[in-house]
Design a protein around this motif. Structure first.
Motif, mmCIF file in Angstrom:
data_model
loop_
_atom_site.group_PDB
_atom_site.id
_atom_site.type_symbol
_atom_site.label_atom_id
_atom_site.label_comp_id
_atom_site.label_asym_id
_atom_site.label_seq_id
_atom_site.Cartn_x
_atom_site.Cartn_y
_atom_site.Cartn_z
ATOM 1 N N ILE A 167 0.864 -1.173 0.000
ATOM 2 C CA ILE A 167 0.000 0.000 0.000
ATOM 3 C C ILE A 167 0.905 1.230 0.000
ATOM 4 O O ILE A 167 1.741 1.383 0.892
ATOM 5 C CB ILE A 167 -0.947 0.013 1.217
ATOM 6 N N TRP A 168 0.746 2.067 -1.017
ATOM 7 C CA TRP A 168 1.526 3.291 -1.178
ATOM 8 C C TRP A 168 0.600 4.488 -0.986
ATOM 9 O O TRP A 168 -0.460 4.553 -1.616
ATOM 10 C CB TRP A 168 2.093 3.390 -2.587
ATOM 11 N N THR A 169 1.014 5.472 -0.169
ATOM 12 C CA THR A 169 0.331 6.756 -0.059
ATOM 13 C C THR A 169 1.329 7.844 -0.413
ATOM 14 O O THR A 169 2.396 7.934 0.204
ATOM 15 C CB THR A 169 -0.247 6.984 1.350
ATOM 16 N N VAL A 170 0.986 8.656 -1.413
ATOM 17 C CA VAL A 170 1.884 9.700 -1.890
ATOM 18 C C VAL A 170 1.753 10.931 -0.993
ATOM 19 O O VAL A 170 0.660 11.465 -0.813
ATOM 20 C CB VAL A 170 1.579 10.071 -3.354
ATOM 21 N N LEU A 171 2.896 11.370 -0.447
ATOM 22 C CA LEU A 171 2.924 12.574 0.381
ATOM 23 C C LEU A 171 3.174 13.816 -0.461
ATOM 24 O O LEU A 171 2.573 14.866 -0.229
ATOM 25 C CB LEU A 171 4.007 12.457 1.453
ATOM 26 N N SER A 172 4.078 13.700 -1.431
ATOM 27 C CA SER A 172 4.357 14.825 -2.333
ATOM 28 C C SER A 172 4.896 14.288 -3.649
ATOM 29 O O SER A 172 5.389 13.166 -3.725
ATOM 30 C CB SER A 172 5.358 15.802 -1.704
ATOM 31 N N GLY A 173 4.798 15.131 -4.687
ATOM 32 C CA GLY A 173 5.237 14.711 -6.003
ATOM 33 C C GLY A 173 4.233 13.777 -6.645
ATOM 34 O O GLY A 173 3.057 13.744 -6.283
ATOM 35 N N ALA A 174 4.730 12.986 -7.601
ATOM 36 C CA ALA A 174 3.859 12.073 -8.342
ATOM 37 C C ALA A 174 4.715 10.987 -8.970
ATOM 38 O O ALA A 174 5.941 11.077 -8.994
ATOM 39 C CB ALA A 174 3.096 12.839 -9.428
ATOM 40 N N ALA A 175 4.037 9.960 -9.473
ATOM 41 C CA ALA A 175 4.741 8.856 -10.135
ATOM 42 C C ALA A 175 3.809 8.181 -11.120
ATOM 43 O O ALA A 175 2.585 8.230 -10.985
ATOM 44 C CB ALA A 175 5.238 7.835 -9.119
ATOM 45 N N THR A 176 4.428 7.542 -12.093
ATOM 46 C CA THR A 176 3.724 6.642 -12.994
ATOM 47 C C THR A 176 4.161 5.241 -12.615
ATOM 48 O O THR A 176 5.362 4.982 -12.462
ATOM 49 C CB THR A 176 4.075 6.931 -14.462
ATOM 50 N N ILE A 177 3.199 4.361 -12.423
ATOM 51 C CA ILE A 177 3.510 2.991 -12.042
ATOM 52 C C ILE A 177 3.008 2.073 -13.146
ATOM 53 O O ILE A 177 1.820 2.089 -13.491
ATOM 54 C CB ILE A 177 2.887 2.626 -10.688
ATOM 55 N N ARG A 178 3.940 1.324 -13.717
ATOM 56 C CA ARG A 178 3.573 0.325 -14.720
ATOM 57 C C ARG A 178 3.245 -0.952 -13.971
ATOM 58 O O ARG A 178 4.028 -1.451 -13.170
ATOM 59 C CB ARG A 178 4.716 0.086 -15.709
ATOM 60 N N LEU A 179 2.053 -1.466 -14.213
ATOM 61 C CA LEU A 179 1.570 -2.702 -13.589
ATOM 62 C C LEU A 179 1.242 -3.671 -14.711
ATOM 63 O O LEU A 179 0.202 -3.534 -15.351
ATOM 64 C CB LEU A 179 0.330 -2.440 -12.737
ATOM 65 N N GLY A 180 2.157 -4.600 -14.976
ATOM 66 C CA GLY A 180 1.965 -5.476 -16.121
ATOM 67 C C GLY A 180 1.941 -4.641 -17.378
ATOM 68 O O GLY A 180 2.860 -3.880 -17.652
ATOM 69 N N ALA A 181 0.851 -4.717 -18.152
ATOM 70 C CA ALA A 181 0.728 -3.949 -19.388
ATOM 71 C C ALA A 181 0.036 -2.601 -19.177
ATOM 72 O O ALA A 181 -0.099 -1.823 -20.113
ATOM 73 C CB ALA A 181 -0.057 -4.767 -20.417
ATOM 74 N N ASP A 182 -0.407 -2.316 -17.949
ATOM 75 C CA ASP A 182 -1.144 -1.087 -17.660
ATOM 76 C C ASP A 182 -0.252 -0.070 -16.957
ATOM 77 O O ASP A 182 0.776 -0.426 -16.364
ATOM 78 C CB ASP A 182 -2.352 -1.386 -16.756
ATOM 79 N N GLU A 183 -0.671 1.199 -17.010
ATOM 80 C CA GLU A 183 0.009 2.261 -16.274
ATOM 81 C C GLU A 183 -1.018 3.032 -15.473
ATOM 82 O O GLU A 183 -2.146 3.235 -15.923
ATOM 83 C CB GLU A 183 0.735 3.227 -17.212
ATOM 84 N N VAL A 184 -0.606 3.477 -14.288
ATOM 85 C CA VAL A 184 -1.453 4.320 -13.457
ATOM 86 C C VAL A 184 -0.593 5.474 -12.949
ATOM 87 O O VAL A 184 0.596 5.292 -12.690
ATOM 88 C CB VAL A 184 -2.088 3.509 -12.290
ATOM 89 N N ARG A 185 -1.189 6.641 -12.862
ATOM 90 C CA ARG A 185 -0.475 7.813 -12.351
ATOM 91 C C ARG A 185 -1.054 8.146 -10.988
ATOM 92 O O ARG A 185 -2.277 8.183 -10.815
ATOM 93 C CB ARG A 185 -0.639 8.985 -13.314
#
Length: 123
Positions: A55-73
């Protein structure tokens, strides 16, 4: 109750950034490890899998996470629940980097480039 002072936290520098253990089975006797991830602008972690939910909670900034063939920002304030054994890669925002708090089950292992490791920040 256990108080873990900032000076007791453990820091691990990796090519992707710095992981800081805030609590874990070997730091404060926590049943779940909790750590902070700090990635510089444009930093990218390795492509890997983890055998437990994270479980990830973003405090600051941002990221793109590739999960298999999908991406989520994800960005500040977002929480992402990652299923176990899904190939992933985290890439921090090119301008702001990423700071997040992460937890998983104790004893989790990661596999990257065919190597199985127990991340020391989760021990």
């Amino acid at each position: 109750m256990t108080v873990i002072g900032y000076e007791q936290t453990r820091r691990f520098a990796t090519p992707a950034g710095v992981m800081t253990t805030l609590a874990s089975p070997t730091l404060g006797g926590a049943t779940r490890p909790l750590w902070r991830v700090e990635m510089p602008a444009g930093g990218a972690g390795p492509t890997h899998t983890v055998d437990t939910e994270q479980i990830w909670t973003v405090l600051s900034g941002a990221a793109t996470i590739r999960l298999g063939a999908d991406e989520v920002r994800i960005g500040a304030g977002d929480t992402l629940v990652l299923a176990p054994d899904v190939e992933r890669q985290v890439t921090a925002d090119a301008t702001d980097g990423l700071t997040a708090i992460v937890t998983s089950a104790a004893g989790s292992t990661a596999v990257a480039a065919g190597n199985r490791v127990k991340p020391p920040w989760a021990a």
